[in-house]
Scaffold this motif. Structure first.
Motif, short mmCIF file in Angstrom:
data_model
loop_
_atom_site.label_atom_id
_atom_site.label_comp_id
_atom_site.label_asym_id
_atom_site.label_seq_id
_atom_site.Cartn_x
_atom_site.Cartn_y
_atom_site.Cartn_z
N THR A 1 45.26 44.17 39.74
CA THR A 1 44.58 44.03 41.02
C THR A 1 43.40 45.00 41.00
OG1 THR A 1 45.99 45.70 42.07
CG2 THR A 1 46.66 43.39 42.31
N PHE B 1 39.94 46.65 43.60
CA PHE B 1 39.23 46.70 44.87
C PHE B 1 38.17 47.79 44.81
CE2 PHE B 1 42.61 49.78 45.28
CZ PHE B 1 42.07 50.82 46.02
N ASP C 1 36.72 50.91 46.47
CA ASP C 1 37.24 51.93 47.37
C ASP C 1 36.06 52.70 47.98
OD1 ASP C 1 38.44 54.07 48.64
OD2 ASP C 1 39.87 54.44 47.03
#
Length: 161
Positions: free
Chosen positions: A72, A74, A76
């Protein structure tokens, strides 16, 4: 996303150990153990390598991450890094999770965080390493199932001077 191929974690850590061989840093280890005052000692390069060695006991290559780990990622906003997390699909696995923190503009690794579980003569322990690129890091050792005696959480910080 820019970072769709897995990171060679083992290769990265070995590269950091080779980097240590090329610099004239003083290598200070500060140890903090629950219930005790901090202690510090200078280490030689072989002692630093021995601290990192448990995280090299299981190959964490690109191929291994792509097949045996789920991924996963993302962006930040609090760190300005892209975080890629790899979690082991297999139980048991020595290395359970790897978090790679990447600077999005350059694509360079800035930090690496690994969680692993290791069987020792005293019992099962959890080790976590937070490595800062070309700067050092810290290792936290926590008892999980200890056969005898009191066990405490130990934090070892490696500071390059």
């Amino acid at each position: 996303m820019l970072f769709r191929s897995a990171i060679d974690v083992t290769g990265y850590l070995k590269g950091q150990l080779k980097f240590i061989d090329t610099v004239a840093y003083g290598l200070l280890k500060v140890t903090e153990k629950e219930g005790s005052a901090p202690d510090s000692v200078y280490l030689n390069k072989q002692q630093v390598k021995a601290m990192i060695e448990p995280f090299l006991s299981e190959e964490i290559s690109k191929e291994e991450l792509e097949t045996a780990y789920s991924e996963t990622s993302f962006a930040d906003a609090s760190t300005s890094f892209v975080t890629i997390t790899y979690k082991s699909k297999e139980e048991p696995s020595v290395i359970q999770q790897v978090d790679v923190y990447i600077e999005p503009q350059s694509g360079d690794i800035q930090q690496l965080y690994i969680t692993g579980f290791f069987n020792t003569p005293k019992g099962l322990i959890k080790k976590q390493i937070l490595w800062f690129h070309n700067k050092g890091g810290q290792i936290i050792t926590s008892p999980i199932e200890i056969n005898s005696g009191n066990a405490a959480v130990v934090t070892e910080r490696l500071i390059w001077l």
